[in-house]
Design a protein around this motif. Sequence first.
Motif, mmCIF file in Angstrom:
data_model
loop_
_atom_site.group_PDB
_atom_site.id
_atom_site.type_symbol
_atom_site.label_atom_id
_atom_site.label_comp_id
_atom_site.label_asym_id
_atom_site.label_seq_id
_atom_site.Cartn_x
_atom_site.Cartn_y
_atom_site.Cartn_z
ATOM 1 N N ASN A 163 -1.421 8.423 -4.888
ATOM 2 C CA ASN A 163 -2.037 8.005 -6.149
ATOM 3 C C ASN A 163 -1.938 9.110 -7.196
ATOM 4 O O ASN A 163 -1.700 8.851 -8.386
ATOM 5 C CB ASN A 163 -3.509 7.659 -5.928
ATOM 6 C CG ASN A 163 -3.707 6.377 -5.159
ATOM 7 O OD1 ASN A 163 -2.760 5.619 -4.941
ATOM 8 N ND2 ASN A 163 -4.923 6.124 -4.723
ATOM 9 N N GLU B 234 -4.735 0.113 -16.234
ATOM 10 C CA GLU B 234 -3.864 -0.735 -15.428
ATOM 11 C C GLU B 234 -2.409 -0.298 -15.496
ATOM 12 O O GLU B 234 -1.591 -0.698 -14.670
ATOM 13 C CB GLU B 234 -3.984 -2.195 -15.879
ATOM 14 C CG GLU B 234 -5.282 -2.870 -15.449
ATOM 15 C CD GLU B 234 -6.486 -2.374 -16.226
ATOM 16 O OE1 GLU B 234 -6.294 -1.704 -17.258
ATOM 17 O OE2 GLU B 234 -7.622 -2.644 -15.786
ATOM 18 N N SER C 144 -0.116 2.542 -11.934
ATOM 19 C CA SER C 144 -0.039 1.782 -10.694
ATOM 20 C C SER C 144 1.119 2.295 -9.859
ATOM 21 O O SER C 144 1.973 3.041 -10.340
ATOM 22 C CB SER C 144 0.141 0.290 -10.984
ATOM 23 O OG SER C 144 1.337 0.076 -11.732
ATOM 24 N N GLU D 174 2.314 0.330 -3.084
ATOM 25 C CA GLU D 174 1.530 0.821 -1.961
ATOM 26 C C GLU D 174 2.282 0.540 -0.653
ATOM 27 O O GLU D 174 1.909 -0.336 0.147
ATOM 28 C CB GLU D 174 0.153 0.165 -1.960
ATOM 29 C CG GLU D 174 -0.881 0.930 -1.161
ATOM 30 C CD GLU D 174 -2.279 0.368 -1.366
ATOM 31 O OE1 GLU D 174 -2.395 -0.768 -1.856
ATOM 32 O OE2 GLU D 174 -3.248 1.057 -1.041
ATOM 33 N N THR E 218 0.914 0.092 3.008
ATOM 34 C CA THR E 218 0.293 -1.142 3.501
ATOM 35 C C THR E 218 1.293 -2.022 4.242
ATOM 36 O O THR E 218 0.880 -2.999 4.880
ATOM 37 C CB THR E 218 -0.311 -1.939 2.332
ATOM 38 O OG1 THR E 218 0.736 -2.355 1.446
ATOM 39 C CG2 THR E 218 -1.325 -1.096 1.570
ATOM 40 N N THR F 21 1.122 -8.333 -4.682
ATOM 41 C CA THR F 21 0.376 -8.158 -3.439
ATOM 42 C C THR F 21 0.430 -6.729 -2.923
ATOM 43 O O THR F 21 -0.365 -6.357 -2.077
ATOM 44 C CB THR F 21 0.907 -9.103 -2.350
ATOM 45 O OG1 THR F 21 2.310 -8.866 -2.173
ATOM 46 C CG2 THR F 21 0.663 -10.550 -2.732
ATOM 47 N N ILE F 22 1.406 -5.929 -3.390
ATOM 48 C CA ILE F 22 1.477 -4.546 -2.908
ATOM 49 C C ILE F 22 1.455 -3.541 -4.052
ATOM 50 O O ILE F 22 1.832 -2.400 -3.895
ATOM 51 C CB ILE F 22 2.722 -4.312 -2.031
ATOM 52 C CG1 ILE F 22 4.005 -4.652 -2.792
ATOM 53 C CG2 ILE F 22 2.631 -5.061 -0.740
ATOM 54 C CD1 ILE F 22 5.259 -4.250 -2.047
ATOM 55 N N LYS G 8 -0.810 -1.282 -6.402
ATOM 56 C CA LYS G 8 -2.150 -0.717 -6.423
ATOM 57 C C LYS G 8 -2.398 -0.035 -7.755
ATOM 58 O O LYS G 8 -1.608 0.801 -8.189
ATOM 59 C CB LYS G 8 -2.333 0.297 -5.291
ATOM 60 C CG LYS G 8 -3.713 0.945 -5.290
ATOM 61 C CD LYS G 8 -3.893 1.883 -4.129
ATOM 62 C CE LYS G 8 -5.295 2.476 -4.128
ATOM 63 N NZ LYS G 8 -5.513 3.376 -2.969
ATOM 64 N N VAL H 51 -4.240 2.659 -9.854
ATOM 65 C CA VAL H 51 -4.837 3.949 -9.527
ATOM 66 C C VAL H 51 -6.040 4.196 -10.425
ATOM 67 O O VAL H 51 -5.945 4.089 -11.649
ATOM 68 C CB VAL H 51 -3.806 5.080 -9.687
ATOM 69 C CG1 VAL H 51 -4.456 6.426 -9.397
ATOM 70 C CG2 VAL H 51 -2.615 4.850 -8.762
#
Length: 419
Positions: free
Chosen positions: A169, A286, A289, A292, A295, A348-349, A351, A353
Amino acid sequence: MSGIFVDFIRIQQTHPVGYLADGTYRERLPVVEDGIVYKFQRDENGNWPQDEDGNPIPVYESVSRRFITGSYDSLYVIRCDGSKVEFEGNVGRFCRPDNLFNLDFDGTVQKINEILATYGLPPFSAGDPYYKSNPSEHDNKHGLLVDWTGASVSEVHLTQNFATGSQANAQASIDWLATQSVSHVKRTRAHDTTVAWGRKAGRKYLKAYLKADEMLVHRHGRTKEQIEQDPVYQYAQSHGILRFELEAKRLLLRDNHCRFLGEITMPKLIQLFNDEVQPLLGRVKEDISRMELETLPPAVRMTASAYLRGENVSALLSRRTFYRHLKTLRDYGMDISEPLPNVKPFTTIIKVVEIKPIESPPDWYWSHQRRMSLKAVGDYNHAPDIPSDDAFSYFQDSAVITAFPAPPSQRSQPVYATD
């Protein structure tokens, strides 16, 4: 606590000597130097002007600065020519292994004054305010109508740590910051973990960097393995510490009424720091990002990473493996059979920060600093436990870590922390 602290200061004060206006006489201050530089100049005939004893007469002399070094590559610089006292350095880190957290402005000045006392020098003081007799147009425009007779500050570095949650991140935050501009200053990026705005020689220099990576680069006499085992490094890495540091120079301090010791307050310095940093952090969060990838199932992470770099993964994998990875990654919104420019966002993946300011150090931090300082001189076994509630004030007490040199006449070795 605001979480903003001082990492460097350059401060000076001139003390009147001789007969003063009120008729009193003030002795010259002790001279603190590392040698005296003289300049001699020949006359039109090429001869040196000489005094009655035949010695060359200097046209100029300057007292050199004395560099005082401590453990963990720490140092400060001091000079006094008998009237003017100058000091610079990161006094809060002196004889400490790191500066993840440091002293506020008042604590910094207090430490400096304790050091000056060991040389028989007076403390830096505010003095008295007085109105300028001939203010400039710039002074009138900015309300800079009052000066002070005491100490003045020509540079101060203000710092704050921010937690991003992980090193990944933090790196995503640096990558995002590298796309952001600040008005009227140049943006630079020396390497992957640092971005800066402004110039070292300008009014200000603002930089953001990953603290864990910086600790590995500037190890201050320790090995990489020692750094990696240090709980401070582990804390910085696990929390994804992103650090902002503002180097405020003389003109920026002047225009914000922070030039003289008599007018500086910590709230003013906090406001100055926030005025420079918050325009960056206050933008749409936003935008910061990252993918991720952790995951994803371990078996497909390399495939996803190669795909996101723009590689043709079908040429890298067997047909059977390709279709197996294709099926798995589609469940996460990633279709590696489609060219990357045509792919829809991988919601969906992705993220977002979140960057959060750290307002106070962990409970164990100052106690750990004391132990490390004592360990540097072999006194680790004698370092007592310090209650976490009292750690900060306990560390500030000069009776805990002296970290001050003997007077010049008594000093022959580098200065280290003592109990």
